[in-house]
Design an enzyme around this catalytic site. Structure first.
Site, PDB file in Angstrom:
ATOM      1  N   HIS A 138       0.889  -1.363   0.085  1.00 16.66           N
ATOM      2  CA  HIS A 138       0.003   0.348  -0.167  1.00 16.66           C
ATOM      3  C   HIS A 138       1.057   1.262   0.031  1.00 16.66           C
ATOM      4  CE1 HIS A 138      -3.004   2.745   2.300  1.00 16.66           C
ATOM      5  NE2 HIS A 138      -3.179   2.891   0.696  1.00 16.66           N
ATOM      6  N   ARG A 169      -2.607  24.369  -2.099  1.00 17.02           N
ATOM      7  CA  ARG A 169      -1.929  22.994  -1.397  1.00 17.02           C
ATOM      8  C   ARG A 169      -2.747  22.131  -0.762  1.00 17.02           C
ATOM      9  NH1 ARG A 169      -1.101  18.666  -1.735  1.00 17.02           N
ATOM     10  NH2 ARG A 169       0.082  17.216  -2.830  1.00 17.02           N
ATOM     11  N   HIS A 214      -7.927   7.372  -5.275  1.00 19.10           N
ATOM     12  CA  HIS A 214      -9.213   6.143  -4.404  1.00 19.10           C
ATOM     13  C   HIS A 214     -10.074   5.746  -5.739  1.00 19.10           C
ATOM     14  CE1 HIS A 214      -6.931   6.369  -0.269  1.00 19.10           C
ATOM     15  NE2 HIS A 214      -6.247   4.365  -1.290  1.00 19.10           N
ATOM     16  N   TYR A 229       8.048  13.764  -0.189  1.00 22.74           N
ATOM     17  CA  TYR A 229       8.712  15.203  -0.394  1.00 22.74           C
ATOM     18  C   TYR A 229      10.280  14.664  -0.130  1.00 22.74           C
ATOM     19  CZ  TYR A 229       3.835  16.910  -0.644  1.00 22.74           C
ATOM     20  OH  TYR A 229       2.864  17.462  -0.610  1.00 22.74           O
ATOM     21  N   CYS A 282       6.069  24.648  -3.994  1.00 18.28           N
ATOM     22  CA  CYS A 282       5.378  23.295  -3.915  1.00 18.28           C
ATOM     23  C   CYS A 282       5.946  22.364  -4.642  1.00 18.28           C
ATOM     24  CB  CYS A 282       3.745  22.470  -4.733  1.00 18.28           C
ATOM     25  SG  CYS A 282       3.796  21.219  -4.313  1.00 18.28           S
TER      26      CYS A 282
END
Length: 574
Positions: free
Chosen positions: A128, A227, A152, A412, A273
């Site tokens: 996952h 964001r 999802h 990140y 970002c």
């Protein structure tokens, strides 16, 4: 011929008497139909072969063929009536919610329900992408958890889930689930400006059109890129408290405390970002993440209390530094269905530095923070990736350890182009803090059609910025794909302030160039060229430069995308 080839099978159910009635009177059973049990040689020899070639047989054969359709139709119908029905697939087993609930751990197996189906996902847990958070749904319904993340609902995710289906949920339990179906966790999100280009609706992530981004040195709050990782929380400013832990004297501060007990500081800082310009990496090879264009970056003025002042209020000083703390963790008030909040951390020395300018900000562009930008309080960490600028700030912790948050530990981070999802080890790479030098063209747009006027010139505009307070000192622009270059004029903040009737800000101090620079160049279009590639690249005061192409910096998360920016335009003769 198809009917003839298949007649043996289709008449297999006929009785001998029925087979006899199907033949012309006095004629032997044709061996090619296999009714009489005779055989025909491949050479056509023998009695049957001679009979078939006899002209006298042809009328009878024609009549036989005419009648064969009726015979075969009857035989097929009779055969279908007599033969047993093909076995049907057994109905999937039905499980009660009580039975599903027994499978709530890796030891007992991990079962979940989704849209009336029951799934055994035990083997999938280790794969996952969100880690073991999926165990929060073990023994229950997936819907409340999946509703938080739009990914999802994508077809490929549903296809993966379908492979683990083991049965159906009892209809009565399905009805109970529908009766208590949770409300949309995003129903309280604020309204957004319609000009924003939406990359994800839930959670909301959007960027402004590039042509608007480059219009103003200070980005209006309404079109500042959004964001969000989770639903926007509703926070009552009257009851809000910021908890500060890991200090000799832990603090609990109201919004009024932050405004009255600490000096107000204002910093102009650009936030970007980590996934800005990810779409260019997607063009090389698909990555995981929002498909940001060039506008997941914006510039604003932020006002609030310095974090270092708040830490000192709690007794942090040289004597407390001996405890070995190295990080400052931040926890937001935005949470998923399990109560897990967004979190991140920065190095302690950044938080304490007089030159760090880390703010606990309650204002953006001179007004209270908008809901999408962290109302009532957020941390602003100038020069640092947007992911560490935690919004809706609820807790600050001085700690020996980095934040244990998923977004600090398993997201990140940058990796080699050769690292894929089968080999990636997130613990092997440091969390992104300062970002590399960046620039992009906001005008003209990629794919634009330009008219070649009498001057034969084009105006090119864009932005440039570098992390860590490093000042952009030059932007080079090419109109021939990078063969020749011109230096753009940097449009300083003071110039922008004068245009908008505001007092110009002072030039940045060394190491504290937190804000971007907008740039512009007016250059001649290449003579005779109809297809023109415009390129830009920036240089900061440490002489860091952007790489010339995306492929060598490609990574599976699509972060740190800062190659030369290229736009291709068509030139039409006036």
């Amino acid at each position: 011929m198809l009917l003839l080839r298949r007649c043996r099978r289709l008449t297999a159910g006929l009785s001998p008497a029925q087979a006899q009635r199907a033949r012309p009177a006095g004629s032997p059973a044709p061996s090619w139909c296999g009714v009489g049990g005779g055989s025909r040689s491949s050479s056509g020899g023998g009695e049957d072969g001679q009979t078939a070639q006899d002209p006298r047989w042809r009328p009878a054969l024609a009549g036989l063929l005419v009648g064969t359709g009726a015979v075969l139709a009857y035989g097929l119908h009779h055969h279908k009536a007599e033969r047993p029905l093909a076995p049907m697939e057994p109905a999937p087993p039905v499980f009660s919610q009580a039975e599903v609930s027994k499978h709530g751990s890796l030891e007992a197996g991990v079962w979940v329900t989704f849209r009336g189906g029951v799934y055994d996902i035990t083997e999938f847990v280790a794969m996952h992408p969100g880690g073991d958070k999926i165990l929060l749904a073990a023994g229950g319904a997936l819907e409340p958890f999946w509703a938080l993340y739009a990914v999802h609902s994508q077809d490929h995710v549903l296809d993966i889930l379908s492979e683990y289906k083991v049965g159906e949920l009892d209809p009565e339990d399905q009805a109970r689930q529908r009766a208590v179906e949770p409300s949309d966790p995003y129903s309280g999100d604020p309204q957004r400006h319609p000009v924003l280009r939406v990359n994800s609706a839930k959670p909301f992530n959007a960027e402004p059109p590039p042509e608007l981004l480059g219009d103003s040195y200070i980005t209006p709050s309404a079109i500042f890129f959004k964001r969000n990782h989770l639903p926007v929380p509703r926070v009552d400013p009257a009851s809000y408290r910021l908890r500060v832990e890991g200090l000799p004297r832990p603090l609990s501060l109201s919004l009024a405390d932050l405004k009255s007990r600490f000096p107000k500081h204002t910093v102009t800082a650009t936030l970007q970002c980590a996934g800005n310009r990810r779409s260019e990496m997607n063009a090389v090879k698909q990555v995981k993440g929002l498909n940001w264009g060039i506008a997941a970056i914006s510039n604003a003025t932020w006002s609030g209390a310095l974090l270092r002042d708040v830490l000192r209020e709690g007794g942090w000083g040289p004597e407390a530094a001996g405890g070995g703390a190295r990080h400052v963790q931040f926890e937001g008030l935005d949470a998923d269905a399990s109560g897990t909040t967004y979190g991140a951390s920065i190095p302690l020395n950044k938080a304490l530095s007089e030159e760090g300018d880390v703010l606990l900000a309650y204002q953006m562009n001179g007004e209270d923070l908008p809901a999408d930008h962290g109302y009532p309080l957020r941390v602003v960490v100038p020069g640092t990736v947007g992911a560490r600028n935690v919004k809706w700030l609820g807790k600050v912790i001085v700690s020996r350890e980095e934040s244990a948050s998923h977004w600090q530990q398993n997201d990140y981070k940058g990796f080699s182009p050769g690292t894929d999802w089968d080999t990636v080890d997130f613990k092997s790479a440091p969390a992104i803090q300062e970002l590399p030098v960046q620039s992009a063209i906001t005008q003209p747009a990629d794919g634009a059609v330009l008219e070649r006027d009498a001057d034969g010139e084009v105006t090119v505009r864009g932005y440039a910025w570098s992390g860590g307070g490093r000042e952009v000192v030059r932007v080079d622009v090419s109109l021939d794909g990078g063969k020749t270059w011109q230096v753009a004029r940097l449009r300083e903040g003071e110039e922008q302030g004068e245009e908008q009737g505001e007092a110009p800000p002072p030039p940045p101090l060394p190491g504290r160039a937190w804000a971007w620079k907008l740039w512009e160049v007016v250059a001649p279009l290449p003579p005779g060229e109809q297809q023109v590639e415009i390129v830009c690249k920036a240089v900061d005061n440490s002489y860091n430069m952007q790489p010339d192409s995306v492929a060598p910096i490609w990574n599976l998360r699509g972060v740190l995308s800062n190659a030369w920016h290229r736009v291709r335009v068509t030139v039409r003769e006036d």
